[in-house]
Write an enzyme that holds these catalytic residues in place. Structure first.
Site, PDB file in Angstrom:
ATOM      1  N   LYS A  65      -1.568   7.233   0.604  1.00  0.00           N
ATOM      2  CA  LYS A  65      -1.521   6.353  -0.556  1.00  0.00           C
ATOM      3  C   LYS A  65      -1.450   7.188  -1.840  1.00  0.00           C
ATOM      4  O   LYS A  65      -0.635   6.943  -2.699  1.00  0.00           O
ATOM      5  CB  LYS A  65      -2.739   5.429  -0.606  1.00  0.00           C
ATOM      6  N   ASP A 101     -14.423   3.617   2.779  1.00  0.00           N
ATOM      7  CA  ASP A 101     -13.000   3.826   3.028  1.00  0.00           C
ATOM      8  C   ASP A 101     -12.315   3.888   1.665  1.00  0.00           C
ATOM      9  O   ASP A 101     -12.144   2.872   1.000  1.00  0.00           O
ATOM     10  CB  ASP A 101     -12.441   2.665   3.867  1.00  0.00           C
ATOM     11  N   TRP A 160      -8.316  -4.649   5.192  1.00  0.00           N
ATOM     12  CA  TRP A 160      -8.732  -3.375   5.788  1.00  0.00           C
ATOM     13  C   TRP A 160     -10.226  -3.344   6.068  1.00  0.00           C
ATOM     14  O   TRP A 160     -10.683  -2.782   7.073  1.00  0.00           O
ATOM     15  CB  TRP A 160      -8.332  -2.196   4.896  1.00  0.00           C
TER      16      TRP A 160
HETATM   17  C1  PLP Z   1      -3.626   1.972   4.380  1.00  0.00           C
HETATM   18  C2  PLP Z   1      -5.059   1.750   4.567  1.00  0.00           C
HETATM   19  C3  PLP Z   1      -5.684   1.917   5.814  1.00  0.00           C
HETATM   20  C4  PLP Z   1      -4.927   2.254   7.064  1.00  0.00           C
HETATM   21  O1  PLP Z   1      -4.463   3.552   7.033  1.00  0.00           O
HETATM   22  P1  PLP Z   1      -3.701   4.212   8.277  1.00  0.00           P
HETATM   23  O2  PLP Z   1      -3.695   5.655   7.871  1.00  0.00           O
HETATM   24  O3  PLP Z   1      -2.357   3.585   8.361  1.00  0.00           O
HETATM   25  O4  PLP Z   1      -4.513   3.985   9.502  1.00  0.00           O
HETATM   26  C5  PLP Z   1      -7.038   1.740   5.876  1.00  0.00           C
HETATM   27  N1  PLP Z   1      -7.767   1.421   4.800  1.00  0.00           N
HETATM   28  C6  PLP Z   1      -7.195   1.237   3.593  1.00  0.00           C
HETATM   29  C7  PLP Z   1      -8.042   0.869   2.434  1.00  0.00           C
HETATM   30  C8  PLP Z   1      -5.832   1.399   3.435  1.00  0.00           C
HETATM   31  O5  PLP Z   1      -5.268   1.227   2.242  1.00  0.00           O
END
Ligand code: PLP
Length: 362
Positions: free
Chosen positions: A197, A173, A103
């Site tokens: 998540k 993030d 990511w």
């Molecule tokens: C799941 C995830 C993403 C992507 O998320 P989306 O909402 O599907 O775009 C980005 N960064 C991290 C750390 C993630 O776990």
């Protein structure tokens, strides 16, 4: 009582049972409106009050001051890989990234398309089994911001410290460990997290932005891409993802009831200790992917002696009522995602299965 599995899915992922039950109970008549929450106007008083309360609850949980705003936006975390760069990096400036996994790499790639983004750390050489040692990063004071991914969902590593940026703006993030532990919000210029998540269903991204960052959004940005514009309209520039925000609001109340993020973290540590302890005690049968100092409390990744055994493990675990244990396609192996809503009982069930499977296949 409905049949419920032990849910180790990486995202969308387990939600707290009391929250699901409340959503069920309120489905036909939300808040005395005679409508489901999906049917009310986002410009109505009940909705505005709910969104304001959710904002306040998130700020309470995080200990965020008046100098921070909370935004609810769409597009998934992935959209914000680009929006962060578009909003926070002025023309001609550069940003720095730590590439600690799939990511983080994705975020940097988007920022590179739009301007100058520099990798100052990359753990690809060791299959992203670690995050940087504390104090080892050299972040430029002149960078528009430094971006990192504090929990690497795919690889199962997590930063257990906040990097020192020597004054550069810190951007994170937090998609996969948001609300799993206390956060020192005042160290951050911007935090973003997809809800699916740890705190809700897919469809909403939560942005915690320090208000002085808003001046960086150029006036010529398309308005739906502009954090400043969305903040000015209190996330009601367009129709926000009301159902997802509703779920986040209920989860926030649930976390407050549990005693806040310090209590949540204690339970998460207990769960992770139990699981890593079992892996470590297996005499090398189960091999955790992450280096010890970098182990994620949210996503526990490990290998078995062969890929055949890994297939068998996933299939048998599923039969025994454990869902979502197969690792991400890019890294293979197993991954148990043990987010907030995964109970200690579910982790104990998995640990018992680990022992049993090894006895039968060791
Ligand atoms: C799941 C995830 C993403 C992507 O998320 P989306 O909402 O599907 O775009 C980005 N960064 C991290 C750390 C993630 O776990």
């Amino acid at each position: 009582m409905a049949k419920r599995v032990h849910n180790f899915n990486p995202g969308p992922a387990a939600l707290p049972l009391p929250v699901l039950e409340q959503m069920r109970d309120e489905m036909l008549d939300w808040n005395g409106t005679g409508m489901s929450v999906m049917e009310v106007s986002h410009r109505s008083k009940p909705w505005e009050a709910f969104q304001a309360q959710t904002t306040a609850d998130l700020k309470t949980l995080l200990g965020a001051g008046d100098d921070y705003s909370v935004l609810f936006m769409g597009g998934g975390a992935r959209t914000h890989f680009a929006l962060v760069a578009m909003n926070l990096r002025p023309k001609g400036a550069f940003a720095e990234y730590a590439i600690t996994g799939n990511w983080a790499e994705g975020a940097c790639k988007e920022a590179k398309k739009l301007g100058d983004a520099r990798e100052i750390f990359n753990s690809a050489g060791t299959k992203h089994d670690r995050v940087p040692e504390p104090g080892s990063l050299k972040i430029s004071r002149e960078a528009a911001y430094f971006h990192y991914t504090c929990n690497n969902t795919v690889e199962g590593t997590e930063w257990h410290y906040v990097p020192d940026t020597s004054g550069a703006t810190l951007v994170c993030d937090m998609s996969s460990d948001f609300m799993s532990r206390p956060v020192d919000v005042k160290k951050y210029g911007l935090i973003y997290a997809g809800a699916q998540k740890n705190v809700g269903p897919a469809g909403v991204v939560i942005i915690i932005i320090r208000k002085d960052m808003l001046a960086r959004s150029a006036p010529d940005l398309p308005e739906m891409f502009s954090y400043a514009k969305v903040e000015k309209e209190q996330s009601l520039l367009n129709t926000p993802p009301v159902f997802a925000i509703y779920a986040v609001g209920l989860v926030a109340k649930h976390l407050i009831k549990q005693g806040g993020l310090a209590a949540v973290e204690r339970l998460n540590k207990q769960k992770a200790d139990l699981l890593y302890g079992a892996l470590d005690a297996s005499g090398g049968y189960y091999r955790p992917h992450a280096q010890k100092g970098s182990r994620s409390l949210m996503n526990v990744t490990f290998r078995l002696p062969t890929t055949e055994l890994e297939e068998k493990f996933a299939a048998e675990a599923k039969k025994a009522g454990m869902e979502g244990l197969k690792g991400h396609r890019s890294v293979g192996g197993m991954r148990a995602s043990i987010y907030n809503a995964v109970s200690l009982e579910s982790v104990k069930t998995l640990v018992a299965f680990l022992d049993d499977f090894k006895k039968r296949n060791g």
